[in-house]
Design an enzyme around this catalytic site. Structure first.
Site, mmCIF file in Angstrom:
data_model
loop_
_atom_site.group_PDB
_atom_site.id
_atom_site.type_symbol
_atom_site.label_atom_id
_atom_site.label_comp_id
_atom_site.label_asym_id
_atom_site.label_seq_id
_atom_site.Cartn_x
_atom_site.Cartn_y
_atom_site.Cartn_z
ATOM 1 N N LYS A 97 6.961 57.589 75.796
ATOM 2 C CA LYS A 97 5.473 57.759 75.822
ATOM 3 C C LYS A 97 5.078 59.240 76.132
ATOM 4 C CE LYS A 97 7.662 55.422 79.141
ATOM 5 N NZ LYS A 97 7.198 54.010 79.793
ATOM 6 N N GLU A 121 7.251 52.167 68.916
ATOM 7 C CA GLU A 121 6.739 50.875 69.540
ATOM 8 C C GLU A 121 7.154 50.551 70.995
ATOM 9 O OE1 GLU A 121 4.801 48.213 67.957
ATOM 10 O OE2 GLU A 121 4.459 48.235 69.970
ATOM 11 N N VAL A 124 4.624 52.155 74.315
ATOM 12 C CA VAL A 124 3.795 51.327 74.927
ATOM 13 C C VAL A 124 3.824 49.907 75.128
ATOM 14 C CG1 VAL A 124 0.920 51.243 74.789
ATOM 15 C CG2 VAL A 124 2.184 53.168 73.690
ATOM 16 N N GLY A 126 6.155 48.197 76.585
ATOM 17 C CA GLY A 126 7.366 47.774 76.581
ATOM 18 C C GLY A 126 7.842 46.794 75.290
ATOM 19 N N ILE A 128 5.716 44.384 74.073
ATOM 20 C CA ILE A 128 4.612 43.774 73.346
ATOM 21 C C ILE A 128 4.278 44.708 72.345
ATOM 22 C CG2 ILE A 128 4.050 42.672 75.485
ATOM 23 C CD1 ILE A 128 1.522 44.288 75.490
ATOM 24 N N GLY A 179 14.583 48.019 87.099
ATOM 25 C CA GLY A 179 14.533 48.915 85.650
ATOM 26 C C GLY A 179 13.151 48.903 84.870
ATOM 27 N N GLU A 182 10.055 54.470 86.011
ATOM 28 C CA GLU A 182 10.493 55.557 85.186
ATOM 29 C C GLU A 182 11.395 56.323 86.140
ATOM 30 O OE1 GLU A 182 9.663 56.807 82.080
ATOM 31 O OE2 GLU A 182 8.897 54.777 82.249
ATOM 32 N N ASP A 193 1.852 57.473 83.480
ATOM 33 C CA ASP A 193 2.514 56.652 82.610
ATOM 34 C C ASP A 193 1.589 55.997 81.969
ATOM 35 O OD1 ASP A 193 5.249 55.428 81.339
ATOM 36 O OD2 ASP A 193 3.914 53.804 82.075
ATOM 37 N N LYS A 197 0.179 56.247 77.906
ATOM 38 C CA LYS A 197 0.211 54.792 76.977
ATOM 39 C C LYS A 197 -1.281 55.019 76.457
ATOM 40 C CE LYS A 197 3.719 52.501 79.364
ATOM 41 N NZ LYS A 197 4.373 51.783 80.524
#
Ligand code: NAP
Ligand code: HSE
Length: 424
Positions: A97, A121, A124, A126, A128, A179, A182, A193, A197
Protein backbone atom coordinates in the site's frame (compact mmCIF):
# COMPACT_ATOMS: atom_id res chain seq x y z
CA UNK A 1 7.42 -14.26 -6.04
CA UNK A 2 9.47 -11.58 -4.26
CA UNK A 3 9.32 -12.02 -0.46
CA UNK A 4 8.25 -15.03 1.57
CA UNK A 5 7.27 -13.57 4.94
CA UNK A 6 3.84 -13.50 6.61
CA UNK A 7 1.93 -12.97 3.36
CA UNK A 8 4.31 -14.67 0.91
CA UNK A 9 4.47 -17.95 2.85
CA UNK A 10 0.65 -17.93 3.10
CA UNK A 11 0.33 -17.46 -0.68
CA UNK A 12 2.47 -20.57 -1.20
CA UNK A 13 0.26 -22.48 1.25
CA UNK A 14 -2.90 -21.34 -0.46
CA UNK A 15 -1.59 -22.40 -3.88
CA UNK A 16 -0.81 -25.83 -2.49
CA UNK A 17 -4.26 -26.11 -0.89
CA UNK A 18 -5.96 -24.94 -4.11
CA UNK A 19 -4.42 -27.77 -6.17
CA UNK A 20 -5.97 -28.48 -9.58
CA UNK A 21 -8.94 -26.17 -8.96
CA UNK A 22 -6.73 -23.13 -9.43
CA UNK A 23 -5.53 -24.28 -12.85
CA UNK A 24 -9.09 -25.10 -13.90
CA UNK A 25 -10.28 -21.63 -12.85
CA UNK A 26 -7.60 -19.96 -14.96
CA UNK A 27 -7.59 -22.35 -17.92
CA UNK A 28 -3.80 -22.55 -17.68
CA UNK A 29 -1.27 -23.90 -15.22
CA UNK A 30 -0.24 -21.55 -12.41
CA UNK A 31 3.09 -22.44 -10.89
CA UNK A 32 5.65 -20.72 -8.69
CA UNK A 33 9.04 -20.64 -10.44
CA UNK A 34 11.21 -18.74 -7.92
CA UNK A 35 10.87 -17.12 -4.51
CA UNK A 36 13.24 -14.27 -3.67
CA UNK A 37 14.15 -13.83 0.02
CA UNK A 38 16.81 -11.99 2.02
CA UNK A 39 18.02 -14.84 4.20
CA UNK A 40 18.31 -18.43 2.94
CA UNK A 41 19.05 -19.75 6.45
CA UNK A 42 15.71 -18.69 7.93
CA UNK A 43 13.43 -21.57 8.96
CA UNK A 44 10.34 -21.63 6.68
CA UNK A 45 7.96 -24.42 7.57
CA UNK A 46 6.21 -25.96 4.56
CA UNK A 47 8.14 -23.90 1.95
CA UNK A 48 9.86 -25.81 -0.89
CA UNK A 49 13.46 -24.70 -0.33
CA UNK A 50 14.46 -25.44 -3.92
CA UNK A 51 12.38 -22.42 -5.00
CA UNK A 52 14.26 -19.97 -2.76
CA UNK A 53 16.91 -17.59 -4.01
CA UNK A 54 18.58 -14.41 -2.79
CA UNK A 55 19.50 -13.41 -6.36
CA UNK A 56 17.02 -11.03 -8.07
CA UNK A 57 18.62 -12.00 -11.39
CA UNK A 58 17.36 -15.55 -11.13
CA UNK A 59 13.82 -14.13 -11.08
CA UNK A 60 14.18 -11.28 -13.57
CA UNK A 61 16.39 -13.34 -15.89
CA UNK A 62 13.81 -16.14 -16.19
CA UNK A 63 11.86 -15.54 -19.40
CA UNK A 64 9.32 -18.21 -18.47
CA UNK A 65 7.90 -15.99 -15.72
CA UNK A 66 4.73 -14.06 -16.69
CA UNK A 67 3.68 -12.57 -13.35
CA UNK A 68 5.80 -11.09 -10.56
CA UNK A 69 4.21 -11.07 -7.10
CA UNK A 70 5.84 -8.39 -4.92
CA UNK A 71 5.52 -9.13 -1.17
CA UNK A 72 8.73 -7.56 0.09
CA UNK A 73 7.01 -4.39 1.31
CA UNK A 74 8.33 -0.85 1.88
CA UNK A 75 9.79 1.62 -0.62
CA UNK A 76 13.06 0.10 -1.83
CA UNK A 77 13.99 -2.34 -3.30
CA UNK A 78 10.29 -3.15 -3.83
CA UNK A 79 9.74 -0.13 -6.12
CA UNK A 80 12.70 -0.97 -8.37
CA UNK A 81 11.58 -4.59 -8.51
CA UNK A 82 8.10 -3.57 -9.67
CA UNK A 83 9.43 -1.07 -12.22
CA UNK A 84 11.81 -3.66 -13.62
CA UNK A 85 9.06 -6.27 -13.92
CA UNK A 86 6.69 -3.85 -15.69
CA UNK A 87 9.43 -2.69 -18.05
CA UNK A 88 10.04 -6.35 -18.93
CA UNK A 89 6.37 -6.64 -19.90
CA UNK A 90 5.42 -8.77 -16.90
CA UNK A 91 2.22 -8.15 -14.94
CA UNK A 92 2.68 -7.40 -11.25
CA UNK A 93 0.59 -8.33 -8.23
CA UNK A 94 1.44 -6.52 -5.00
CA UNK A 95 0.06 -5.90 -1.49
CA UNK A 96 2.31 -2.88 -1.02
CA UNK A 97 0.00 0.00 0.00
CA UNK A 98 2.87 2.36 0.72
CA UNK A 99 4.07 2.10 -2.89
CA UNK A 100 0.63 2.35 -4.50
CA UNK A 101 -0.29 5.33 -2.30
CA UNK A 102 2.95 7.20 -2.92
CA UNK A 103 4.04 6.08 -6.43
CA UNK A 104 0.81 4.54 -7.76
CA UNK A 105 0.34 7.00 -10.65
CA UNK A 106 3.84 6.42 -12.11
CA UNK A 107 3.63 2.66 -11.62
CA UNK A 108 0.13 2.42 -13.14
CA UNK A 109 1.24 4.53 -16.11
CA UNK A 110 4.21 2.21 -16.60
CA UNK A 111 1.90 -0.82 -16.55
CA UNK A 112 -0.43 0.81 -19.10
CA UNK A 113 2.52 1.61 -21.41
CA UNK A 114 3.71 -1.99 -21.14
CA UNK A 115 0.11 -3.24 -21.67
CA UNK A 116 0.25 -5.36 -18.54
CA UNK A 117 -1.60 -5.33 -15.21
CA UNK A 118 -0.60 -3.89 -11.86
CA UNK A 119 -3.03 -5.50 -9.38
CA UNK A 120 -3.18 -4.59 -5.69
CA UNK A 121 -6.25 -6.05 -3.95
CA UNK A 122 -4.11 -7.14 -0.98
CA UNK A 123 -2.93 -3.56 -0.41
CA UNK A 124 -6.24 -2.45 1.16
CA UNK A 125 -8.26 -4.32 3.75
CA UNK A 126 -6.25 -7.58 3.76
CA UNK A 127 -8.68 -10.25 2.59
CA UNK A 128 -11.73 -8.07 1.92
CA UNK A 129 -12.48 -7.33 -1.76
CA UNK A 130 -12.57 -3.55 -1.52
CA UNK A 131 -10.33 -2.72 -4.50
CA UNK A 132 -12.47 -4.85 -6.85
CA UNK A 133 -15.63 -3.40 -5.33
CA UNK A 134 -14.61 0.17 -6.11
CA UNK A 135 -12.86 -0.53 -9.41
CA UNK A 136 -15.49 -2.86 -10.89
CA UNK A 137 -18.75 -2.84 -8.92
CA UNK A 138 -18.82 0.96 -8.53
CA UNK A 139 -17.77 1.65 -12.13
CA UNK A 140 -21.40 2.47 -12.94
CA UNK A 141 -22.08 4.67 -9.89
CA UNK A 142 -20.56 7.74 -8.21
CA UNK A 143 -19.03 7.09 -4.80
CA UNK A 144 -19.85 9.97 -2.46
CA UNK A 145 -18.53 8.74 0.89
CA UNK A 146 -16.29 6.13 2.42
CA UNK A 147 -15.98 5.57 6.17
CA UNK A 148 -14.15 2.62 7.59
CA UNK A 149 -11.76 0.75 9.79
CA UNK A 150 -8.77 -0.09 7.64
CA UNK A 151 -5.91 -0.78 10.00
CA UNK A 152 -6.22 -4.22 11.57
CA UNK A 153 -3.38 -3.59 14.01
CA UNK A 154 -4.90 -0.39 15.45
CA UNK A 155 -8.31 -1.99 15.68
CA UNK A 156 -6.80 -5.04 17.37
CA UNK A 157 -4.87 -2.85 19.84
CA UNK A 158 -7.93 -0.73 20.70
CA UNK A 159 -10.09 -3.87 21.13
CA UNK A 160 -7.55 -5.58 23.40
CA UNK A 161 -7.00 -2.46 25.50
CA UNK A 162 -10.74 -2.08 26.01
CA UNK A 163 -11.81 -5.72 26.37
CA UNK A 164 -8.79 -7.29 28.11
CA UNK A 165 -7.28 -4.24 29.81
CA UNK A 166 -3.94 -4.71 28.01
CA UNK A 167 -1.43 -1.87 27.83
CA UNK A 168 -0.78 -0.26 24.47
CA UNK A 169 2.70 -1.88 24.32
CA UNK A 170 1.43 -5.39 25.13
CA UNK A 171 -1.47 -5.18 22.70
CA UNK A 172 0.88 -3.95 19.93
CA UNK A 173 3.31 -6.81 20.63
CA UNK A 174 0.42 -9.29 20.28
CA UNK A 175 -0.57 -7.76 16.93
CA UNK A 176 3.03 -8.15 15.75
CA UNK A 177 3.15 -11.80 16.84
CA UNK A 178 -0.09 -12.49 14.98
CA UNK A 179 1.39 -11.09 11.75
CA UNK A 180 -0.98 -8.09 11.53
CA UNK A 181 1.57 -5.30 11.95
CA UNK A 182 3.87 -3.78 9.35
CA UNK A 183 7.62 -4.41 9.61
CA UNK A 184 7.67 -1.04 11.41
CA UNK A 185 4.47 -1.07 13.56
CA UNK A 186 4.54 2.71 13.97
CA UNK A 187 3.17 2.76 10.39
CA UNK A 188 0.05 1.15 11.87
CA UNK A 189 -0.39 2.81 15.25
CA UNK A 190 0.52 6.30 14.01
CA UNK A 191 -2.09 6.12 11.25
CA UNK A 192 0.15 6.13 8.14
CA UNK A 193 -0.91 2.67 6.93
CA UNK A 194 -4.58 3.68 7.13
CA UNK A 195 -3.76 6.94 5.31
CA UNK A 196 -2.08 5.00 2.49
CA UNK A 197 -5.16 2.79 2.17
CA UNK A 198 -7.53 5.77 2.16
CA UNK A 199 -5.40 7.39 -0.55
CA UNK A 200 -5.79 4.24 -2.67
CA UNK A 201 -9.57 4.08 -2.09
CA UNK A 202 -9.84 7.78 -3.00
CA UNK A 203 -8.05 7.06 -6.28
CA UNK A 204 -10.40 4.18 -7.12
CA UNK A 205 -13.61 5.74 -5.78
CA UNK A 206 -13.22 9.51 -6.17
CA UNK A 207 -10.77 9.46 -9.10
CA UNK A 208 -8.27 11.45 -7.03
CA UNK A 209 -4.57 11.17 -7.86
CA UNK A 210 -2.81 9.83 -4.74
CA UNK A 211 -0.14 11.96 -3.06
CA UNK A 212 -0.66 15.71 -3.40
CA UNK A 213 -1.70 17.68 -0.33
CA UNK A 214 -1.02 15.69 2.83
CA UNK A 215 -4.17 14.45 4.55
CA UNK A 216 -4.89 14.83 8.27
CA UNK A 217 -3.38 11.75 9.96
CA UNK A 218 -3.57 10.83 13.65
CA UNK A 219 -2.79 7.50 15.29
CA UNK A 220 -3.96 5.82 18.48
CA UNK A 221 -1.01 6.38 20.83
CA UNK A 222 -2.58 9.26 22.77
CA UNK A 223 -5.79 7.40 23.67
CA UNK A 224 -5.89 6.59 27.38
CA UNK A 225 -8.08 4.02 29.18
CA UNK A 226 -10.01 6.94 30.69
CA UNK A 227 -11.07 8.00 27.17
CA UNK A 228 -12.58 4.55 26.54
CA UNK A 229 -14.47 4.84 29.85
CA UNK A 230 -15.84 8.31 29.10
CA UNK A 231 -16.75 7.30 25.53
CA UNK A 232 -18.74 4.33 26.91
CA UNK A 233 -20.61 6.57 29.38
CA UNK A 234 -21.73 8.78 26.50
CA UNK A 235 -22.78 5.69 24.48
CA UNK A 236 -19.81 5.52 22.10
CA UNK A 237 -16.77 3.35 21.32
CA UNK A 238 -13.42 4.63 20.09
CA UNK A 239 -12.30 3.38 16.68
CA UNK A 240 -9.51 4.37 14.33
CA UNK A 241 -11.31 5.53 11.19
CA UNK A 242 -10.65 6.57 7.63
CA UNK A 243 -13.12 9.17 6.36
CA UNK A 244 -13.46 10.24 2.72
CA UNK A 245 -16.12 12.51 1.24
CA UNK A 246 -16.58 13.68 -2.33
CA UNK A 247 -18.10 17.18 -2.01
CA UNK A 248 -18.12 17.69 -5.77
CA UNK A 249 -15.90 20.78 -5.75
CA UNK A 250 -13.41 19.17 -3.34
CA UNK A 251 -12.48 15.89 -1.67
CA UNK A 252 -12.19 15.50 2.10
CA UNK A 253 -9.76 12.84 3.36
CA UNK A 254 -8.78 12.25 6.98
CA UNK A 255 -7.76 9.42 9.28
CA UNK A 256 -7.89 9.58 13.07
CA UNK A 257 -9.45 7.98 16.13
CA UNK A 258 -13.13 8.82 16.52
CA UNK A 259 -16.10 8.15 18.76
CA UNK A 260 -18.71 6.05 16.96
CA UNK A 261 -22.17 5.24 18.40
CA UNK A 262 -21.91 1.93 20.29
CA UNK A 263 -24.77 0.34 18.34
CA UNK A 264 -23.33 1.24 14.93
CA UNK A 265 -21.81 -1.38 12.64
CA UNK A 266 -18.34 0.11 12.91
CA UNK A 267 -18.41 0.14 16.73
CA UNK A 268 -18.82 -3.63 16.63
CA UNK A 269 -15.96 -4.40 14.25
CA UNK A 270 -13.33 -5.82 16.59
CA UNK A 271 -9.88 -7.41 16.58
CA UNK A 272 -8.10 -7.34 13.22
CA UNK A 273 -11.39 -7.13 11.32
CA UNK A 274 -11.86 -4.29 8.86
CA UNK A 275 -15.09 -2.77 7.58
CA UNK A 276 -15.76 -0.10 4.98
CA UNK A 277 -19.09 1.68 4.59
CA UNK A 278 -19.55 2.96 1.06
CA UNK A 279 -22.16 5.44 -0.08
CA UNK A 280 -23.01 5.43 -3.78
CA UNK A 281 -25.14 8.15 -5.35
CA UNK A 282 -27.40 5.58 -7.03
CA UNK A 283 -26.72 2.49 -4.90
CA UNK A 284 -27.00 4.10 -1.47
CA UNK A 285 -25.13 2.47 1.42
CA UNK A 286 -23.18 -0.80 1.23
CA UNK A 287 -20.72 -2.51 3.52
CA UNK A 288 -17.58 -4.56 2.94
CA UNK A 289 -16.46 -6.46 6.05
CA UNK A 290 -13.92 -9.16 6.93
CA UNK A 291 -10.37 -10.07 7.98
CA UNK A 292 -8.29 -6.97 7.31
CA UNK A 293 -4.83 -8.24 8.13
CA UNK A 294 -2.82 -11.41 8.56
CA UNK A 295 -1.11 -13.88 6.26
CA UNK A 296 -3.91 -16.12 4.99
CA UNK A 297 -6.62 -13.45 4.52
CA UNK A 298 -4.20 -11.26 2.56
CA UNK A 299 -2.99 -14.27 0.58
CA UNK A 300 -6.60 -14.79 -0.59
CA UNK A 301 -6.57 -11.29 -2.13
CA UNK A 302 -3.09 -11.72 -3.61
CA UNK A 303 -3.85 -15.10 -5.16
CA UNK A 304 -7.19 -13.87 -6.54
CA UNK A 305 -5.28 -11.10 -8.30
CA UNK A 306 -2.81 -13.66 -9.65
CA UNK A 307 -5.68 -15.77 -11.00
CA UNK A 308 -7.38 -12.72 -12.57
CA UNK A 309 -4.17 -11.58 -14.22
CA UNK A 310 -3.35 -15.13 -15.36
CA UNK A 311 -6.80 -15.41 -16.93
CA UNK A 312 -6.24 -12.15 -18.83
CA UNK A 313 -2.86 -13.37 -20.05
CA UNK A 314 -4.35 -16.73 -21.08
CA UNK A 315 -7.08 -14.84 -22.98
CA UNK A 316 -4.48 -12.67 -24.74
CA UNK A 317 -5.75 -9.45 -23.09
CA UNK A 318 -3.38 -8.50 -20.26
CA UNK A 319 -3.60 -4.98 -18.81
CA UNK A 320 -7.36 -4.46 -19.23
CA UNK A 321 -8.14 -3.97 -15.52
CA UNK A 322 -5.32 -1.53 -15.01
CA UNK A 323 -6.33 0.59 -18.00
CA UNK A 324 -9.71 1.14 -16.36
CA UNK A 325 -8.23 3.03 -13.37
CA UNK A 326 -8.62 6.77 -14.00
CA UNK A 327 -7.50 9.55 -11.66
CA UNK A 328 -6.84 13.25 -11.77
CA UNK A 329 -5.66 16.08 -9.49
CA UNK A 330 -8.64 17.45 -7.52
CA UNK A 331 -9.04 20.17 -4.90
CA UNK A 332 -8.80 18.91 -1.32
CA UNK A 333 -10.90 20.25 1.56
CA UNK A 334 -8.64 21.70 4.25
CA UNK A 335 -8.95 20.11 7.68
CA UNK A 336 -9.77 23.55 9.13
CA UNK A 337 -12.99 23.55 7.07
CA UNK A 338 -14.14 20.09 8.15
CA UNK A 339 -17.37 20.05 10.20
CA UNK A 340 -17.81 17.57 13.03
CA UNK A 341 -19.03 17.06 16.56
CA UNK A 342 -16.23 16.76 19.09
CA UNK A 343 -15.22 14.95 22.28
CA UNK A 344 -12.84 17.13 24.30
CA UNK A 345 -11.31 16.00 27.60
CA UNK A 346 -9.74 18.70 29.76
CA UNK A 347 -7.61 17.55 32.69
CA UNK A 348 -7.92 20.54 35.00
CA UNK A 349 -7.34 21.74 38.53
CA UNK A 350 -10.55 21.21 40.47
CA UNK A 351 -11.19 24.78 41.61
CA UNK A 352 -13.71 27.64 41.14
CA UNK A 353 -13.90 29.34 37.75
CA UNK A 354 -12.39 26.49 35.74
CA UNK A 355 -15.62 25.57 33.99
CA UNK A 356 -16.33 29.23 33.19
CA UNK A 357 -12.92 29.63 31.59
CA UNK A 358 -13.40 26.58 29.35
CA UNK A 359 -16.97 27.57 28.45
CA UNK A 360 -15.81 31.11 27.58
CA UNK A 361 -13.08 29.86 25.23
CA UNK A 362 -15.53 27.57 23.46
CA UNK A 363 -18.35 30.13 23.41
CA UNK A 364 -16.18 32.92 22.02
CA UNK A 365 -15.36 30.62 19.11
CA UNK A 366 -19.01 29.68 18.49
CA UNK A 367 -18.49 26.12 19.73
CA UNK A 368 -21.61 24.96 21.54
CA UNK A 369 -21.52 22.34 24.32
CA UNK A 370 -24.01 19.49 23.96
CA UNK A 371 -23.19 17.26 26.99
CA UNK A 372 -20.70 17.28 29.83
CA UNK A 373 -19.25 15.01 32.54
CA UNK A 374 -16.77 15.76 35.30
CA UNK A 375 -14.82 13.16 37.32
CA UNK A 376 -12.30 13.76 40.07
CA UNK A 377 -9.25 11.50 39.52
CA UNK A 378 -9.74 9.03 42.38
CA UNK A 379 -6.04 8.34 42.87
CA UNK A 380 -5.16 11.97 43.71
CA UNK A 381 -6.91 13.37 46.80
CA UNK A 382 -7.99 16.97 46.12
CA UNK A 383 -6.10 16.78 42.84
CA UNK A 384 -7.10 17.31 39.21
CA UNK A 385 -10.35 16.36 37.54
CA UNK A 386 -11.32 15.31 34.03
CA UNK A 387 -13.94 17.52 32.42
CA UNK A 388 -15.29 15.98 29.24
CA UNK A 389 -17.46 17.86 26.81
CA UNK A 390 -19.27 16.73 23.70
CA UNK A 391 -19.95 19.60 21.34
CA UNK A 392 -22.63 20.28 18.77
CA UNK A 393 -21.41 20.41 15.17
CA UNK A 394 -18.57 22.89 14.71
CA UNK A 395 -15.83 23.78 12.25
CA UNK A 396 -12.45 22.23 13.05
CA UNK A 397 -10.86 25.69 12.85
CA UNK A 398 -13.22 27.01 15.56
CA UNK A 399 -12.51 24.14 17.93
CA UNK A 400 -8.76 24.47 17.41
CA UNK A 401 -9.00 28.23 18.04
CA UNK A 402 -10.81 27.58 21.35
CA UNK A 403 -8.10 25.15 22.45
CA UNK A 404 -5.42 27.61 21.35
CA UNK A 405 -7.05 30.28 23.56
CA UNK A 406 -6.71 27.97 26.55
CA UNK A 407 -3.11 27.01 25.77
CA UNK A 408 -0.75 27.69 28.63
CA UNK A 409 -3.64 28.35 31.02
CA UNK A 410 -2.81 27.56 34.66
CA UNK A 411 -6.01 25.52 34.98
CA UNK A 412 -4.81 22.82 32.56
CA UNK A 413 -2.82 19.92 34.00
CA UNK A 414 -2.18 18.44 30.53
CA UNK A 415 -3.00 19.32 26.92
CA UNK A 416 -6.69 18.78 26.13
CA UNK A 417 -7.50 15.52 24.37
CA UNK A 418 -9.67 15.99 21.30
CA UNK A 419 -11.45 13.37 19.21
CA UNK A 420 -14.04 13.77 16.51
CA UNK A 421 -17.44 12.08 16.75
CA UNK A 422 -18.46 10.20 13.63
CA UNK A 423 -22.18 9.50 13.42
CA UNK A 424 -22.17 6.40 11.20
P1 NAP B 1 7.30 -9.67 6.04
O1 NAP B 1 6.73 -10.76 6.85
O2 NAP B 1 8.23 -8.70 6.66
O3 NAP B 1 8.01 -10.33 4.76
C1 NAP B 1 8.84 -9.64 3.88
C2 NAP B 1 9.57 -10.64 2.98
O4 NAP B 1 10.36 -9.90 2.06
C3 NAP B 1 10.50 -11.59 3.73
O5 NAP B 1 10.43 -12.89 3.17
C4 NAP B 1 11.89 -11.00 3.47
O6 NAP B 1 12.91 -11.98 3.37
C5 NAP B 1 11.70 -10.40 2.08
N1 NAP B 1 12.61 -9.28 1.87
C6 NAP B 1 12.72 -8.14 2.59
N2 NAP B 1 13.66 -7.34 2.07
C7 NAP B 1 14.16 -8.01 1.02
C8 NAP B 1 15.18 -7.71 0.07
N3 NAP B 1 15.87 -6.57 0.13
N4 NAP B 1 15.45 -8.62 -0.91
C9 NAP B 1 14.76 -9.78 -0.95
N5 NAP B 1 13.79 -10.12 -0.10
C10 NAP B 1 13.50 -9.24 0.88
O7 NAP B 1 6.13 -8.79 5.39
P2 NAP B 1 4.61 -9.20 5.17
O8 NAP B 1 3.84 -8.96 6.42
O9 NAP B 1 4.52 -10.51 4.50
O10 NAP B 1 4.15 -8.03 4.18
C11 NAP B 1 4.48 -8.05 2.80
C12 NAP B 1 3.71 -6.94 2.07
O11 NAP B 1 2.32 -7.19 2.25
C13 NAP B 1 3.94 -5.54 2.63
O12 NAP B 1 3.87 -4.62 1.57
C14 NAP B 1 2.78 -5.32 3.58
O13 NAP B 1 2.46 -3.98 3.74
C15 NAP B 1 1.69 -6.05 2.82
N6 NAP B 1 0.57 -6.52 3.64
C16 NAP B 1 0.78 -7.20 4.77
C17 NAP B 1 -0.31 -7.66 5.49
C18 NAP B 1 -0.14 -8.41 6.78
O14 NAP B 1 -1.16 -8.61 7.47
N7 NAP B 1 1.06 -8.83 7.14
C19 NAP B 1 -1.61 -7.41 5.05
C20 NAP B 1 -1.79 -6.69 3.86
C21 NAP B 1 -0.70 -6.25 3.15
P3 NAP B 1 13.37 -12.88 4.64
O15 NAP B 1 12.18 -13.78 4.89
O16 NAP B 1 14.55 -13.61 4.18
O17 NAP B 1 13.60 -11.90 5.76
N1 HSE C 1 -0.51 -3.77 8.97
C1 HSE C 1 -1.74 -3.80 8.26
C2 HSE C 1 -2.89 -3.69 9.24
C3 HSE C 1 -1.85 -5.05 7.46
O1 HSE C 1 -2.66 -3.87 10.44
O2 HSE C 1 -4.00 -3.43 8.82
C4 HSE C 1 -3.04 -5.08 6.53
O3 HSE C 1 -2.87 -4.16 5.49
Amino acid sequence: MLGCGTVGASVLRLIEQGGETLHERVGARVEVRRVLVRDLDKARAGVDETLLTTEPESVFGDEGIDIIVELVGGEQPARSFIERALDQGKSVVTANKLLIATHGPELLARAVTAQVDLAFEGAVGGGIPIVRTLRDAFASDRLTAVTGILNGTSNYVLSRMLDAGLTFADATAEAQQLGYAEADPSMDVDGHDAAHKLGILAMLGFGLTPGGDPMHVEGIRAIEPVDHRFAARFGYRIKHLVVGRDHGDSVELRTHPALVPERSVLANVNGALNAVLLEGEALGPSLVYGQGAGGMPTAVSVLSDVLDVARSIAAGAPGLQTRGIRHTERARRAMADVESRYYIRFRVLDRPGVMAQIATALGQNEVSIEQMLQDRLPEVEGGPADVVMLTHGAREAAVQAALEALKGSAILVQDPRLMRIQDV
